[in-house]
Design an enzyme around this catalytic site. Structure first.
Site, PDB file in Angstrom:
ATOM      1  CB  CYS A  20      -0.929   0.009   1.217  1.00 16.85           C
ATOM      2  SG  CYS A  20      -2.262   1.226   1.085  1.00 16.85           S
ATOM      3  CE1 TYR A  26      -8.638   3.297   8.321  1.00 17.58           C
ATOM      4  CE2 TYR A  26      -9.102   5.074   9.856  1.00 17.58           C
ATOM      5  CZ  TYR A  26      -9.108   4.564   8.568  1.00 17.58           C
ATOM      6  OH  TYR A  26      -9.555   5.328   7.517  1.00 17.58           O
ATOM      7  CB  CYS A  27      -4.574  -0.583   7.552  1.00 20.90           C
ATOM      8  SG  CYS A  27      -4.723  -1.743   6.168  1.00 20.90           S
ATOM      9  N   GLY A  70      -4.424  -4.248   0.862  1.00 21.51           N
ATOM     10  CA  GLY A  70      -3.489  -3.351   0.209  1.00 21.51           C
ATOM     11  C   GLY A  70      -4.168  -2.340  -0.693  1.00 21.51           C
ATOM     12  CB  CYS A 266     -19.919 -15.941   6.975  1.00 21.97           C
ATOM     13  SG  CYS A 266     -19.134 -15.219   8.423  1.00 21.97           S
ATOM     14  CB  CYS A 281     -14.108 -13.796   5.302  1.00 21.26           C
ATOM     15  SG  CYS A 281     -14.611 -12.163   5.912  1.00 21.26           S
ATOM     16  CG  ASP A 282     -10.975  -8.177   2.853  1.00 20.92           C
ATOM     17  OD1 ASP A 282      -9.850  -8.555   2.483  1.00 20.92           O
ATOM     18  OD2 ASP A 282     -11.291  -6.979   2.948  1.00 20.92           O
ATOM     19  CB  CYS A 325     -32.188  -9.183  21.119  1.00 21.13           C
ATOM     20  SG  CYS A 325     -32.119  -7.388  20.848  1.00 21.13           S
TER      21      CYS A 325
END
Length: 370
Positions: A20, A26-27, A70, A266, A281-282, A325
């Site tokens: 990057c 915070y990445c 990235g 998911c 998953c990312d 809930c």
């Protein structure tokens, strides 16, 4: 012979791996990559690219190729030109429905990129934290300089070429304290497709320990103030799309959410690192969740490995408190990346937000019927 195994698949591709040209505090992906045995896999070779395309088109009827990082643009525009050319060539045989998306910090984008996106119908997500001041708090380049001016220049190219794009902002405590200035800035720039994600704490660490950690109360305050602005805008006939609120309206009228973090389970998707490594998953591109490699694994084999890990099956929030809930049908227990065990970090946010907004959300659904 028809070898199609499923209707659709989202393949998220990291052609530049974790490389990057920004050093955002915070990445989440830099954090994840740093905890793997191999943090950076280099740039994607054409051999990997072709294998990805062949297996996706060969086994899936509708395929979405989504490029992320990235920073995906660091591999260069010619890579994406070859990618689309390869898809078009192979699709003369397969006749699949194909969609493209591209998430970028936009620093390298220029007119040629914008023209390419328009010509090939890419949906582009631009990472930008609401206004120049907020953006430059955490989104600095490798020299420590703010990135906002270069992002705004790239947005001008996208608007000039009429590219479909949206703004993706990370909600931090600073943004939660400056909702109205952020909203007014984006509205003043004519940016009307907005997406917000709460800031993610480092993987596997106790939440709340960083300068960018977002508390449940801060996120609730952010959502309520943002909702007021969004609702007033809508009531005045100046609709701005905020993905979270749009999804809630759709859910209230009986449609499933299109945002996977709101589904309660998911989704079926894969992430391809630049060397062909595949993850489910990312948010889980870690060594523990490695499913295989696209060079040697079929989509069916990746499905089987994901099933073995119970990645999707274990994702719903099955806590007794969640199941009882009153807001479960809308909250769905939260994305598991924001959970510690069965505890959803932003449960308290939802319990403040939904009573605050539900009557107005329901009124919108009534208006949609007439």
């Amino acid at each position: 012979m028809n070898r199609t195994r499923r209707k659709q698949l989202v393949m998220m591709i990291k052609p530049s791996s974790s490389a990057c040209n920004l050093a955002c505090s915070y990445c989440f992906y830099q954090d994840l990559a740093s905890k793997r045995d191999i943090p950076f896999h280099g740039f994607m070779a054409d051999e990997v690219m072709v294998s990805l395309i062949e297996k996706c088109l060969g086994e899936v009827e509708h395929c979405s190729f989504m490029f992320q990082g990235g920073e995906p643009s660091l591999i260069g525009l010619p890579f994406f030109q070859r990618f689309v050319e390869t898809v078009n060539k192979l699709n003369k045989t397969y006749h699949r429905e194909v969609h493209y998306a591209f998430q970028t910090n936009a620093l390298t984008l220029d007119l040629s990129w914008a023209q390419f996106f328009k010509e090939n119908k890419f949906l582009v997500g631009v990472s930008f934290d609401g206004n120049a001041r907020l953006n430059d708090i955490f989104r600095k380049d490798l020299q420590g300089n703010g990135s906002s001016q270069r992002v705004l220049e790239a947005i001008a190219f996208l608007k000039e070429q009429e590219v479909d794009f949206n703004i993706l902002s990370v909600v931090t405590p600073a943004m939660a304290d400056n909702v109205k200035p952020m909203w007014n800035y984006l509205a003043g720039k004519g940016l009307s497709f907005l997406q917000y994600i709460p800031c993610m704490d480092p993987f596997g660490e106790e939440p709340g320990g960083t300068s960018f950690s977002l508390s449940s109360d801060s996120y609730a305050k952010f959502l309520m103030q943002l909702f007021d602005l969004w609702y007033d805008n809508l009531a005045n006939g100046k609709g701005v799309s905020v993905r979270f609120f749009d999804n809630l309206v759709s859910m209230l009228v009986g449609y499933p959410p299109e945002s996977c973090d709101m589904a309660g389970i998911c989704s079926v998707q894969y992430v391809a690192e630049s060397d062909g490594s595949i993850y489910p998953c990312d948010f889980y591109c870690s060594d523990d969740y490695l499913l295989g490699n696209i060079l040697s694994s079929s989509i069916a084999e990746l499905d089987a490995k994901r099933k073995e890990l119970q990645f999707i099956e274990s994702s719903p929030n099955k806590s007794l408190a969640c199941n009882k809930c009153q807001w479960k049908s809308l909250c769905r227990g939260g994305c598991k990346r924001y959970r510690t065990g069965e505890t959803y970090r932003y449960c308290g946010s939802m319990k403040q937000f939904f009573p605050y907004a539900i009557e107005r959300l329901e009124q919108i659904t009534i208006n949609l019927k007439y």
